[in-house]
Design a protein around this motif. Sequence first.
Motif, short mmCIF file in Angstrom:
data_model
loop_
_atom_site.label_atom_id
_atom_site.label_comp_id
_atom_site.label_asym_id
_atom_site.label_seq_id
_atom_site.Cartn_x
_atom_site.Cartn_y
_atom_site.Cartn_z
N ILE A 2 1.04 -1.05 -0.13
CA ILE A 2 -0.04 0.26 0.15
C ILE A 2 0.48 0.84 -0.10
CG2 ILE A 2 -1.40 1.52 1.78
CD1 ILE A 2 -2.19 -1.39 2.43
N LYS A 3 0.66 1.78 -1.14
CA LYS A 3 1.87 2.91 -1.01
C LYS A 3 0.30 4.62 -0.65
CE LYS A 3 3.09 3.08 -5.78
NZ LYS A 3 2.97 3.92 -6.74
N THR A 4 1.08 5.30 0.02
CA THR A 4 0.72 6.88 0.52
C THR A 4 1.06 7.78 -0.37
OG1 THR A 4 2.49 6.82 2.20
CG2 THR A 4 0.44 5.92 2.97
N PRO A 5 0.41 8.57 -0.75
CA PRO A 5 0.30 9.49 -1.73
C PRO A 5 1.41 10.51 -0.54
CG PRO A 5 -1.83 8.46 -1.38
CD PRO A 5 -1.12 8.31 -0.60
N LEU A 6 1.91 10.94 -2.00
CA LEU A 6 2.71 12.42 -1.13
C LEU A 6 2.03 13.57 -1.26
CD1 LEU A 6 5.65 13.48 -0.48
CD2 LEU A 6 5.86 14.10 -2.26
N LEU A 7 0.81 13.56 -2.82
CA LEU A 7 -0.14 14.96 -2.72
C LEU A 7 -1.15 14.15 -2.76
CD1 LEU A 7 -0.42 18.17 -2.41
CD2 LEU A 7 -0.68 17.89 -5.10
N GLU A 8 -2.14 14.52 -2.25
CA GLU A 8 -3.71 13.92 -2.69
C GLU A 8 -4.37 15.47 -2.49
OE1 GLU A 8 -6.68 11.00 -1.31
OE2 GLU A 8 -4.50 11.03 -0.22
N ILE A 9 -5.49 15.69 -4.02
CA ILE A 9 -5.87 16.76 -4.29
C ILE A 9 -7.60 15.95 -4.09
CG2 ILE A 9 -7.13 18.26 -5.77
CD1 ILE A 9 -4.43 18.64 -6.50
N LYS A 10 -8.38 16.38 -3.31
CA LYS A 10 -9.47 15.35 -3.64
C LYS A 10 -10.15 16.62 -4.16
CE LYS A 10 -7.99 12.91 0.68
NZ LYS A 10 -7.89 12.98 1.55
N ASN A 11 -11.69 16.83 -4.89
CA ASN A 11 -13.14 17.26 -5.21
C ASN A 11 -12.52 18.48 -5.49
OD1 ASN A 11 -15.84 17.45 -2.74
ND2 ASN A 11 -15.63 17.08 -5.23
N LEU A 12 -11.26 19.05 -5.29
CA LEU A 12 -11.07 20.27 -5.61
C LEU A 12 -11.71 21.08 -6.57
CD1 LEU A 12 -8.90 22.09 -4.33
CD2 LEU A 12 -7.56 21.95 -6.61
N TYR A 13 -11.94 22.42 -6.19
CA TYR A 13 -13.81 23.34 -7.20
C TYR A 13 -12.84 24.76 -6.76
CZ TYR A 13 -17.18 20.31 -7.45
OH TYR A 13 -18.61 19.43 -7.79
N VAL A 14 -12.11 25.35 -8.08
CA VAL A 14 -11.83 26.76 -7.58
C VAL A 14 -12.68 27.38 -8.36
CG1 VAL A 14 -10.04 28.25 -7.99
CG2 VAL A 14 -9.19 26.12 -6.76
N ASN A 15 -12.63 29.62 -8.02
CA ASN A 15 -13.43 29.94 -9.04
C ASN A 15 -12.54 31.32 -9.21
OD1 ASN A 15 -15.85 28.40 -7.75
ND2 ASN A 15 -16.81 29.91 -8.99
N TYR A 16 -13.05 32.11 -9.74
CA TYR A 16 -11.96 33.41 -10.48
C TYR A 16 -13.32 34.32 -10.29
CZ TYR A 16 -7.62 31.62 -11.08
OH TYR A 16 -6.65 30.57 -11.21
N GLY A 17 -14.00 34.67 -9.40
CA GLY A 17 -15.12 35.07 -9.09
C GLY A 17 -16.35 34.58 -10.00
N ALA A 18 -16.61 34.33 -10.96
CA ALA A 18 -17.95 34.13 -11.64
C ALA A 18 -17.70 32.74 -12.72
CB ALA A 18 -18.59 35.02 -12.69
N ILE A 19 -16.06 32.67 -12.67
CA ILE A 19 -15.55 31.60 -13.85
C ILE A 19 -15.20 31.36 -13.43
CG2 ILE A 19 -13.42 31.04 -15.06
CD1 ILE A 19 -13.42 34.04 -16.03
N GLN A 20 -15.90 29.36 -12.90
CA GLN A 20 -15.23 28.29 -12.93
C GLN A 20 -13.90 27.81 -13.71
OE1 GLN A 20 -18.24 26.38 -10.21
NE2 GLN A 20 -17.90 24.10 -10.88
#
Length: 238
Positions: A2-20
């Motif tokens: 079982i490898k453990t991740p160094l980095l894990e991004i989960k369910n990420l949402y980023v907006n710039y104002g109204a722009i998704q």
Amino acid sequence: DIKTPLLEIKNLYVNYGAIQALEDIDIVVYEGEIVTLIGANGAGKSTTLRAISRLIPPRRGQIVYQGINITRSRPDQVVRLGIAQSPEGRRVLARQTVLDNLKLGAYTRSDKLGIKSDLEKQFIIFPRLAERRHQLAGTLSGGEQQMLAIARAVMSKPKLLLLDEPSLGLAPQIVREIFSVIRQLNESGVTILLVEQNATLALQTATRGYVLEAGKLVLSGLASELLKDERVKQAYLG
Ligand code: ATP
């Protein structure tokens, strides 16, 4: 195994104002890998790196590094934990010398001797920078500025190096030099998350890849498999 991740991004949402800009992104990076993010202009590749470096706040989701939730950490805390970004467009300090730019990369460190020996290491890896150490960064060629940006990021002693478009606008010979250094850094133990417009080169260098389209992940897998994928070939491999 079982490898453990160094980095894990989960369910990420980023907006710039109204722009998704990013919607429901899941990315995993294991220690020792080179992972590449590919996609067209505006797909959200840079935004993903900026979210990891904490230069922009996510609207939703989590960024976990070495088991630590860094979603709300300060940018300098993220650097101290071992994540460094070499930004797109190089962004070196034009009115400062090469040497001063490199020293700035070590701003979170206090081990003077270590910094000194790491400076010398950069000059061995990048002989072009050694010859120009007292030159103002703004007078360097595009390729040399890109090398400086990478070397500056390495000066923070990262475990995870985020590279944004290292080949952008550079001549093939310089691109080869830069990618050879990227492989060298990886072999010396630095894990790399690579954003590239040149998908062929990126997939030839990486272990795994993710494909972004309009802020969403549409495909991921082994780089060798993505290189053979018909959809990837059609859209990105020219
Ligand atoms: P590029 O290679 O052109 O940088 P990218 O895949 O890295 O493309 P991003 O720069 O992450 O894409 O941009 C994702 C989306 O977010 C695009 O629609 C872009 O126009 C938008 N965007 C990026 N930065 C900003 C900003 N500061 N303000 C508003 N919108 C932005």
